[in-house]
Design a protein around this motif. Structure first.
Motif, short mmCIF file in Angstrom:
data_model
loop_
_atom_site.label_atom_id
_atom_site.label_comp_id
_atom_site.label_asym_id
_atom_site.label_seq_id
_atom_site.Cartn_x
_atom_site.Cartn_y
_atom_site.Cartn_z
N VAL A 1 1.32 -69.91 10.53
CA VAL A 1 2.43 -69.32 9.78
C VAL A 1 3.74 -70.00 10.15
O VAL A 1 4.53 -70.41 9.29
CB VAL A 1 2.52 -67.80 10.04
CG1 VAL A 1 3.80 -67.23 9.45
CG2 VAL A 1 1.30 -67.08 9.44
N ASP A 2 3.99 -70.14 11.44
CA ASP A 2 5.23 -70.76 11.89
C ASP A 2 5.32 -72.21 11.44
O ASP A 2 6.36 -72.66 10.93
CB ASP A 2 5.34 -70.68 13.42
CG ASP A 2 5.45 -69.25 13.93
OD1 ASP A 2 5.84 -68.37 13.13
OD2 ASP A 2 5.15 -69.03 15.12
N PRO B 1 3.85 -72.22 1.36
CA PRO B 1 3.58 -70.78 1.37
C PRO B 1 2.31 -70.44 2.13
O PRO B 1 1.26 -71.08 1.93
CB PRO B 1 3.44 -70.44 -0.12
CG PRO B 1 4.20 -71.51 -0.83
CD PRO B 1 4.00 -72.75 -0.01
N MET C 1 5.51 -72.45 7.42
CA MET C 1 6.79 -71.98 6.91
C MET C 1 7.89 -73.02 7.15
O MET C 1 8.74 -73.27 6.30
CB MET C 1 7.17 -70.66 7.59
CG MET C 1 6.38 -69.45 7.11
SD MET C 1 6.74 -68.98 5.39
CE MET C 1 5.34 -69.73 4.54
N GLU C 2 7.86 -73.64 8.32
CA GLU C 2 8.82 -74.70 8.62
C GLU C 2 8.68 -75.88 7.66
O GLU C 2 9.66 -76.52 7.28
CB GLU C 2 8.63 -75.17 10.07
CG GLU C 2 9.59 -76.24 10.53
CD GLU C 2 11.03 -75.77 10.60
OE1 GLU C 2 11.94 -76.62 10.50
OE2 GLU C 2 11.24 -74.55 10.77
#
Length: 403
Positions: free
Chosen positions: A311-312, A320, A315-316
């Motif tokens: 996720v991290d 999505p 997202m960076e």
């Protein structure tokens, strides 16, 4: 005579404040439509038949249970026997003052009771009369009883839900009921807006089948425009690849990297840049044709790290993605809590309970739950007293099983 419709409701400042609604609905789709109206300020009187057992509902369970409380919040309730001449007369008094009536009876039933659109329009030409049925007010299936899962099957949804080759799978929520209720609430709102210009009401109709077919959206248009019959795609997006569920070191994650730019960003972030130039995956057609191989290769990489790592990272990178939460994890999510999607309300017997809020937000109007779902007949005396009936007359109606 006191004011039938609560002045407190009209003072909330919500967009439907002052709109007077009679709720004749049962089951789920109709009550869902009324809930949308009640949440945004409409003053709702829910009419239920007098019954020996008023503590449960066949569709929504125990009256003090979570389903019923969620479905019927922000409403008042009275009991009334519409089959009796006296009960019918009281209903017509209410209808003459109402803005909206919502029902989900079979067409023959409401006509037999003398509470159909034409009967109500005769005493109130401005009435907006909302109807939900299983399959429509007329046509070859009009007399059939319709429930959510039947509509999911007949509307095509179950044929495209689930893993390829698994066989038909129902969606885990009553989606046909909920969508039909949402559509009807939208139609009622449009009819009220139109009435503000014309002074005339309308009969607004939808059905579980119509709502379900409309919700097919692009999957439906794949057939109507291209003759393509969609199949089950499981957790993969049917057209955007790679988009789906991928394993991680501690569970699973959703990744949506469809489209060339997102695919390239994802591959770069995940350290699989070489797949971008692989002839099997270099364009959308190839990624679609070789979906299983691509998903397997991605899964070999994602399984090496926990979900939060991905996720991290993604997202960076602007790709999505998101965790796959259980319901308790959903309500613990910081964004869900920030949005205030569980709202408190005080119940006289249960104390403070929390209800799932409306998903809408509007400037100048809150979405707090104003009142817990009412007990059966809780406001009968209040409503009848506002119509001018004295306590002796109300007691007589109760003795005669009219209320």
């Amino acid at each position: 005579m006191t004011n039938l419709w609560s002045e407190a409701e009209a003072a909330t400042g919500r967009p439907l404040s002052g709109i007077k609604v009679i709720d004749l609905t049962l089951a789920r789709a109709g009550p869902t439509a009324v809930r949308h109206l009640a949440d945004w300020g409409a003053d709702v009187i829910r009419i239920e038949p007098p019954a020996a057992d008023s503590n449960s509902d066949p569709a929504a369970g125990a009256r003090h249970g979570p389903d019923f409380q969620n479905l019927h919040r922000n409403k008042r309730a009275m009991t009334l026997n519409l089959k009796s001449p006296e009960g019918h007369a009281i209903f017509m008094q209410l209808a003459a003052e109402a803005d909206v009536i919502v029902e989900n009876m079979r067409s023959t039933v409401k006509s037999r009771l003398g509470i159909d659109y034409d009967a109500v329009r005769a005493v109130n030409p401005g009435i907006v009369y909302g109807s939900i049925s299983g399959f429509g007010q007329d046509g070859p299936y009009a007399a059939r009883a319709g429930v959510d899962q039947i509509a999911q099957g007949m509307g095509g949804l179950m044929s495209i839900t689930g893993l390829p080759g698994q066989g038909p799978v129902r969606v885990g929520i009553p989606i046909a009921d909920l969508c039909a209720g949402g559509y009807l609430a939208m139609g009622i709102s449009m009819a009220l807006f139109d009435r503000s210009r014309t002074g005339q009401g309308r009969w607004v109709q939808t059905s579980l089948l119509e709502a379900m077919v409309a919700m097919l959206d692009f999957q439906g248009s794949r057939w109507t425009m291209a003759g393509d019959v969609p199949q089950q795609a499981g957790n993969d997006h049917p057209t955007g690849i790679p988009t789906g569920v991928f394993p991680t070191a501690d569970g699973h994650i959703n990744i949506a990297a469809s489209g060339q730019r997102l695919w390239e960003r994802f591959a770069q972030a995940a350290g699989i840049e070489h797949l971008v130039t692989d002839p099997r995956f270099e364009d959308a057609r190839g990624r679609s044709r070789n979906r299983a191989e691509l998903n397997a290769l991605i899964g070999e990489v994602t399984v090496r790290q926990p979900s939060q790592y991905w996720v991290d990272l993604l997202m960076e990178a602007g790709v999505p993605c998101g965790p796959i939460n259980s319901i308790d994890q959903t309500f613990a999510d910081p964004q869900v809590q920030h949005l205030g999607l569980a709202r408190p309300v005080e119940h006289p017997a249960l104390g403070e309970i929390r209800i799932v809020a409306s998903p809408l937000q509007m400037t100048g109007a809150d979405r707090d739950i104003r009142r817990a779902a009412p007990d059966a007949g809780q406001h009968t005396d209040e409503v009848l007293g506002a119509l001018g009936l004295d306590p002796d007359r109300i007691a007589a109606l109760r003795d005669q099983k009219i209320i």
